[in-house]
Scaffold this active site. Structure first.
Site, short mmCIF file in Angstrom:
data_model
loop_
_atom_site.label_atom_id
_atom_site.label_comp_id
_atom_site.label_asym_id
_atom_site.label_seq_id
_atom_site.Cartn_x
_atom_site.Cartn_y
_atom_site.Cartn_z
N LYS A 1 -13.30 4.32 -0.16
CA LYS A 1 -13.63 3.03 -0.74
C LYS A 1 -14.85 3.17 -1.65
CE LYS A 1 -10.26 1.56 1.68
NZ LYS A 1 -8.95 1.37 1.04
N GLY B 1 2.03 -0.02 8.42
CA GLY B 1 2.91 1.13 8.24
C GLY B 1 3.28 1.46 6.81
N GLY B 2 2.51 0.98 5.83
CA GLY B 2 2.83 1.25 4.43
C GLY B 2 2.86 2.74 4.11
N ASP C 1 -3.39 3.37 15.23
CA ASP C 1 -4.02 2.10 14.86
C ASP C 1 -3.93 1.16 16.07
OD1 ASP C 1 -4.61 -0.52 13.62
OD2 ASP C 1 -4.39 0.58 11.74
N CYS D 1 -1.48 0.77 10.63
CA CYS D 1 -0.94 -0.59 10.66
C CYS D 1 -0.97 -1.26 9.28
CB CYS D 1 -1.74 -1.41 11.67
SG CYS D 1 -1.35 -3.16 11.69
N ASP E 1 -8.49 4.35 18.29
CA ASP E 1 -9.42 4.41 17.16
C ASP E 1 -9.12 5.70 16.38
OD1 ASP E 1 -11.58 4.77 15.45
OD2 ASP E 1 -13.07 4.10 16.91
N SER F 1 0.82 -1.21 0.00
CA SER F 1 0.00 0.00 0.00
C SER F 1 0.86 1.26 0.00
CB SER F 1 -0.93 0.01 1.22
OG SER F 1 -0.19 0.20 2.42
N ASP G 1 -5.90 5.64 5.26
CA ASP G 1 -6.29 4.55 4.35
C ASP G 1 -7.13 3.52 5.11
OD1 ASP G 1 -6.42 3.08 1.99
OD2 ASP G 1 -4.58 1.98 2.40
#
EC number: 2.1.1.186
Length: 358
Positions: free
Chosen positions: A305, A222-223, A239, A220, A259, A187, A276
């Site tokens: 999305k 970490g991309g 995250d 999470c 959150d 990602s 993301d």
């Protein structure tokens, strides 16, 4: 001919078609799209003569979410003789403006991509022939139109041109990026492409500067945080999941097991907000608006999305709602959206708070 060729991701032809139909109608150009499912392109047929030229000149490609490239089609050729494909192309050369570059391409679908090896080999002799005919300048010129041949099947191609002031600089409209071996997820390429697409390179030193603070919501593993760290930024990674250990070892990442919808920065020194999260797009858009309204970040890049159907209509509704939300709070902003190459079932949005002009 009076057609506009638009490249898009395979499977998103209806969304690209709906968008070009609306955008052209808004500028007083009327026609209809020709769509073949999973072809990775749309042909928009204009009713009035010369309207295709007007579209590729006056409709900003950057304003289109689902189109990767926009080409005015001047000829359609089929049943080309394998022993002489060049002569029929030269025969329609008069329909083209004098070009400064040539791209022999295919749409980005599996069937057509099998022709890519042929396209690359064919480019060399065709370029020589077009230069000899005078359709192409003797040397590449980035200020002149780009001549395009798009092979949709063996022996079948569309001939046209794009304008360098309003086109994608990439072959087939696709940026090529290499996945970093030390990145925690693929990602990461989505955010890297977004930076290249939305932030002019000459502004990177000031808008993507070392030492800036950023927040990554839904970080999470970490991309996206990886891209910020590689630019020597400090990152609040939010995250409940675990972060990549190598990123944590840099000392630039501060992990908050919270959150993303409830996290609030303790200091107002955040330049970048990235997100993301796999959540309802309306909810993510609302959250991004709240961050800009509160002054918690100056710029944001986030993904929305896509639904299974009526994707263009739903995306437009989400962006319009976000814009109205910011307007209600008198926030001046710039907002752009694109279905990037590394996106799949989402679009990427760039939102930037700007000074209100007096």
């Amino acid at each position: 001919m009076n057609q506009v060729l638009l490249y898009c991701r395979a499977g998103f032809e209806k969304d690209c078609a709906a968008e070009i139909q609306q955008k052209t109608a808004d500028m007083g150009v009327y026609g209809f799209p020709r769509v073949v499912t999973n072809s990775a392109y749309v042909l928009f047929e204009c009713y009035q003569e010369a309207d295709a030229e007007r579209v590729v000149r006056d409709l900003p490609l950057d304003s289109l979410i689902f189109a990767r490239q926009m080409i005015a089609v001047t000829a359609s050729l089929s049943d080309l003789d394998p022993d002489d494909r060049i002569s029929p192309i030269l025969a329609v050369g008069d329909s083209l403006p004098k070009g400064g570059d040539l791209r022999v391409e295919t749409p980005d679908n599996d069937k057509a991509k099998a022709l890519l090896k042929f396209c690359r080999k064919f480019t060399v002799p065709l370029r020589q022939a077009l230069r000899k005919q005078g359709v192409l300048l003797a040397k590449d010129n980035p200020k002149k139109p780009v001549i395009h041949l798009c092979f949709t099947a063996p022996g079948t191609c569309l001939v046209g041109y794009s304008l360098t002031t309003n086109n994608s600089p990439h072959y087939m409209g696709l940026p090529r990026m290499k996945f970093p071996a030390d990145a925690p997820s693929r990602s990461t390429l989505k955010l890297e492409e977004a930076f290249h697409h939305f932030i002019p390179k000459q502004e990177w030193e000031t808008r993507l500067a070392p030492g800036m603070w950023a927040v990554d919501l839904g970080a999470c593993p970490g991309g996206w945080t990886y891209q910020l760290v590689k630019r020597s930024m400090f990152v609040h990674a939010v995250d409940n999941g675990a972060m990549d250990e190598q990123l944590m070892d840099t000392g630039q990442v501060f992990h908050h097991a919270e959150d993303g919808f409830k996290f609030e920065p303790t200091r107002k020194n955040v330049t970048w907000l990235v997100c993301d999260m796999i959540e309802k797009p309306s909810r993510v858009a609302q959250l991004m608006g709240e961050w800009l309204i509160e002054g918690w970040a100056k710029e944001a890049i986030f993904n929305l999305k896509l639904p299974m159907s009526r994707r263009y209509e739903q995306v437009t509704e989400n962006l319009d709602t976000l814009g109205a939300f910011l307007d209600d709070y008198n926030v001046a902003y710039e907002m752009r959206a694109k279905h990037l190459y590394h996106d799949r079932e989402e679009i990427t949005v760039h939102l930037r708070r700007v000074k209100r002009q007096r």
